[in-house]
Structures are given as C-alpha cells and as structure tokens.
Design a protein around this motif. Structure first.
Motif, PDB file in Angstrom:
ATOM      1  N   ALA A   1     -12.565  23.350   7.405  1.00 49.93           N
ATOM      2  CA  ALA A   1     -11.218  23.884   7.603  1.00 49.93           C
ATOM      3  C   ALA A   1     -10.292  22.830   8.210  1.00 49.93           C
ATOM      4  N   LEU A   2     -10.771  22.107   9.209  1.00 50.70           N
ATOM      5  CA  LEU A   2      -9.951  21.057   9.821  1.00 50.70           C
ATOM      6  C   LEU A   2      -9.627  19.949   8.828  1.00 50.70           C
ATOM      7  N   ALA A   3     -10.603  19.562   8.025  1.00 49.63           N
ATOM      8  CA  ALA A   3     -10.375  18.505   7.039  1.00 49.63           C
ATOM      9  C   ALA A   3      -9.343  18.936   6.004  1.00 49.63           C
ATOM     10  N   PHE A   4      -9.382  20.198   5.593  1.00 44.22           N
ATOM     11  CA  PHE A   4      -8.421  20.673   4.596  1.00 44.22           C
ATOM     12  C   PHE A   4      -7.021  20.791   5.183  1.00 44.22           C
ATOM     13  N   VAL A   5      -6.912  21.387   6.350  1.00 42.33           N
ATOM     14  CA  VAL A   5      -5.592  21.577   6.963  1.00 42.33           C
ATOM     15  C   VAL A   5      -4.967  20.234   7.345  1.00 42.33           C
ATOM     16  N   ALA A   6      -5.790  19.274   7.758  1.00 37.35           N
ATOM     17  CA  ALA A   6      -5.275  17.957   8.138  1.00 37.35           C
ATOM     18  C   ALA A   6      -4.937  17.085   6.934  1.00 37.35           C
ATOM     19  N   GLY A   7      -5.362  17.496   5.748  1.00 38.09           N
ATOM     20  CA  GLY A   7      -5.042  16.734   4.552  1.00 38.09           C
ATOM     21  C   GLY A   7      -6.084  15.701   4.166  1.00 38.09           C
ATOM     22  N   GLU A   8      -7.248  15.717   4.808  1.00 41.41           N
ATOM     23  CA  GLU A   8      -8.304  14.763   4.451  1.00 41.41           C
ATOM     24  C   GLU A   8      -8.900  15.079   3.082  1.00 41.41           C
ATOM     25  N   ILE A   9      -8.964  16.366   2.747  1.00 39.21           N
ATOM     26  CA  ILE A   9      -9.406  16.763   1.410  1.00 39.21           C
ATOM     27  C   ILE A   9      -8.274  17.546   0.755  1.00 39.21           C
ATOM     28  N   ASP A  10      -8.171  17.428  -0.565  1.00 40.99           N
ATOM     29  CA  ASP A  10      -7.041  18.023  -1.273  1.00 40.99           C
ATOM     30  C   ASP A  10      -7.280  19.451  -1.722  1.00 40.99           C
ATOM     31  N   ARG A  11      -8.533  19.850  -1.840  1.00 41.28           N
ATOM     32  CA  ARG A  11      -8.819  21.209  -2.278  1.00 41.28           C
ATOM     33  C   ARG A  11     -10.140  21.666  -1.685  1.00 41.28           C
ATOM     34  N   LEU A  12     -10.282  22.977  -1.580  1.00 44.79           N
ATOM     35  CA  LEU A  12     -11.515  23.537  -1.035  1.00 44.79           C
ATOM     36  C   LEU A  12     -12.588  23.663  -2.104  1.00 44.79           C
ATOM     37  N   SER A  13     -12.197  24.095  -3.285  1.00 40.52           N
ATOM     38  CA  SER A  13     -13.150  24.442  -4.328  1.00 40.52           C
ATOM     39  C   SER A  13     -13.209  23.369  -5.404  1.00 40.52           C
ATOM     40  N   CYS A  14     -14.426  22.990  -5.786  1.00 41.73           N
ATOM     41  CA  CYS A  14     -14.612  22.038  -6.891  1.00 41.73           C
ATOM     42  C   CYS A  14     -14.942  22.754  -8.182  1.00 41.73           C
TER      43      CYS A  14
ATOM     44  N   ARG B   1     -20.010  13.015   2.698  1.00 34.47           N
ATOM     45  CA  ARG B   1     -19.831  14.418   2.340  1.00 34.47           C
ATOM     46  C   ARG B   1     -19.042  14.539   1.042  1.00 34.47           C
ATOM     47  N   ALA B   2     -19.202  15.677   0.402  1.00 33.25           N
ATOM     48  CA  ALA B   2     -18.485  15.942  -0.845  1.00 33.25           C
ATOM     49  C   ALA B   2     -16.994  16.105  -0.552  1.00 33.25           C
ATOM     50  N   PRO B   3     -16.115  15.771  -1.508  1.00 33.43           N
ATOM     51  CA  PRO B   3     -14.675  15.890  -1.273  1.00 33.43           C
ATOM     52  C   PRO B   3     -14.167  17.327  -1.326  1.00 33.43           C
ATOM     53  N   CYS B   4     -15.044  18.279  -1.549  1.00 27.28           N
ATOM     54  CA  CYS B   4     -14.703  19.700  -1.576  1.00 27.28           C
ATOM     55  C   CYS B   4     -16.015  20.478  -1.510  1.00 27.28           C
TER      56      CYS B   4
ATOM     57  N   MET C   1       0.838  -1.181   0.000  1.00 25.68           N
ATOM     58  CA  MET C   1       0.000   0.000   0.000  1.00 25.68           C
ATOM     59  C   MET C   1       0.883   1.244   0.000  1.00 25.68           C
ATOM     60  N   ILE C   2       0.572   2.162  -0.870  1.00 26.75           N
ATOM     61  CA  ILE C   2       1.349   3.389  -0.990  1.00 26.75           C
ATOM     62  C   ILE C   2       0.779   4.434  -0.036  1.00 26.75           C
ATOM     63  N   ALA C   3       1.657   5.019   0.756  1.00 23.65           N
ATOM     64  CA  ALA C   3       1.226   6.045   1.704  1.00 23.65           C
ATOM     65  C   ALA C   3       1.000   7.365   0.970  1.00 23.65           C
ATOM     66  N   LYS C   4      -0.057   8.047   1.341  1.00 17.94           N
ATOM     67  CA  LYS C   4      -0.374   9.336   0.738  1.00 17.94           C
ATOM     68  C   LYS C   4       0.469  10.421   1.405  1.00 17.94           C
ATOM     69  N   VAL C   5       1.118  11.228   0.596  1.00 20.04           N
ATOM     70  CA  VAL C   5       1.927  12.322   1.119  1.00 20.04           C
ATOM     71  C   VAL C   5       1.008  13.505   1.407  1.00 20.04           C
ATOM     72  N   VAL C   6       1.075  14.016   2.624  1.00 20.10           N
ATOM     73  CA  VAL C   6       0.264  15.168   3.001  1.00 20.10           C
ATOM     74  C   VAL C   6       1.183  16.386   3.045  1.00 20.10           C
ATOM     75  N   TYR C   7       0.961  17.291   2.110  1.00 24.00           N
ATOM     76  CA  TYR C   7       1.749  18.514   2.047  1.00 24.00           C
ATOM     77  C   TYR C   7       1.117  19.578   2.937  1.00 24.00           C
ATOM     78  N   PRO C   8       1.907  20.524   3.433  1.00 23.90           N
ATOM     79  CA  PRO C   8       1.323  21.606   4.239  1.00 23.90           C
ATOM     80  C   PRO C   8       0.407  22.485   3.394  1.00 23.90           C
ATOM     81  N   ARG C   9      -0.493  23.172   4.059  1.00 28.34           N
ATOM     82  CA  ARG C   9      -1.429  24.074   3.389  1.00 28.34           C
ATOM     83  C   ARG C   9      -0.949  25.506   3.602  1.00 28.34           C
ATOM     84  N   TYR C  10      -0.868  26.258   2.509  1.00 29.72           N
ATOM     85  CA  TYR C  10      -0.369  27.624   2.571  1.00 29.72           C
ATOM     86  C   TYR C  10      -1.440  28.609   2.132  1.00 29.72           C
TER      87      TYR C  10
END
Length: 175
Positions: A103-116, A127-130, A1-10
């Motif tokens: 906000a918590l889901a985005f900063v924690a890396g659970e979702i990759d983007r805010l806007s779809c 829930r929707a992924p964005c 299983m490949i681990a997902k890289v979680v990048y910081p949010r800027y």
C-alpha cells in the motif's frame, strides 16, 4: 534525465446501479472496471483517467486513498483469480513483506499499479512491480449507516462525485 511524474492515487467507487445507465457512461465505467454497484477500483490520477472519472461523475464517488485504508482493503477484500483471498503468503512469494508495504509503495508512486493479471518475471532478490493474479477491483458491502442521497453530489450533501480524503471514511464503512 527525465523526471517521473507521480500522479495521486484515487479510490473510485460505483454507487449507482446498472439499469438506467446510458451506453457511453456504461462503457466508461467498464473501462474503469466498475461493472457492478459497490465495487471499487484504485487508479492513478493521470489526465486520461481523470477524464473518465469526470464523465462518470454522476454514478461514482472518488477521492484520494491513504496507505492505511488501502492496506485494510487489500487484507479484507483483495481477491486473486479463481476467487481466492489475497494472503500474506502470496505477497511474500512475490517479494513483498506485508500488505502495508504494498500500500505504501503504491500510494507513494513506487509502483504504478496494484494488479498485474498474470505472472510477471521478477529478478532474483527483488520484488514484483505489482501483485500477480490480483483482481483489479474490490467488491465492497453497502455502507454501514447508509448513504445520504444518490442524486446529489457530495458538495451539496449527497454522496456522488469528488469527496477528497473523506473517501477513506466511506471505504471503512463499506469493508
């Protein structure tokens, strides 16, 4: 299983205006959705995005955004397509309970983007992924108390460039 890289949010804020911007920098700012002065985007800190940020470093300021600040930005400055405000009812329609949860889901890396940008099919009970129809940028006010210098970087007493977690203080002054 490949681990997902979680990048910081800027959070990236454009501080300098349009007239004297070179074309290559203007194109980079356009890709970052920073088309006007005092607009902000929230991006994932992947290597390609960091390259764009470094290229436009003399026109922007950026740093790590925290969940509380992002929730406040979504509440007060989030806009939907058609220039309608982002409301709690809109979030609940897509399976989110609150601005803080998004906000918590985005900063924690659970979702990759805010806007779809458009309607995204969500499974029943999930829930929707964005956030569908959310504009990918936030229009902010000029900061209360003003800026120090738009010619110097933050590390030497100015306002441009990387400022780390202190970006949250600037964002709160601009709401």
């Amino acid at each position: 299983m490949i681990a997902k890289v979680v990048y910081p949010r800027y959070a990236v804020i454009r501080l300098r205006g349009i007239p004297t911007t070179p074309r290559d920098i203007a194109a980079t700012l356009d890709l970052l959705r920073l088309r006007r002065k005092f607009t902000m985007t929230v991006v994932v800190g992947s290597p390609d995005v960091l390259g764009m940020i470094e290229k436009a470093n003399d026109w922007i300021t950026w740093g790590e955004i925290d969940a509380n600040t992002l929730a406040e930005v979504l509440k007060r400055r989030g806009r939907l397509v058609g220039d309608r405000p982002l409301t709690l009812e809109h979030l609940q329609r897509w399976g989110w309970r609150s601005f803080e949860e998004v906000a918590l889901a985005f900063v924690a890396g659970e979702i990759d983007r805010l806007s779809c940008g458009r309607k995204v099919p969500a499974r029943e009970g999930q829930r929707a992924p964005c956030i569908p129809y959310l504009k990918p940028f936030f229009r902010l006010h000029p900061p209360r108390g003003g800026l120090n210098s738009l010619k110097l970087h933050f590390s030497v007493g100015g306002d441009l460039g990387y400022r780390g977690p202190l970006i949250n203080d600037l964002i709160r002054r601009m709401l």
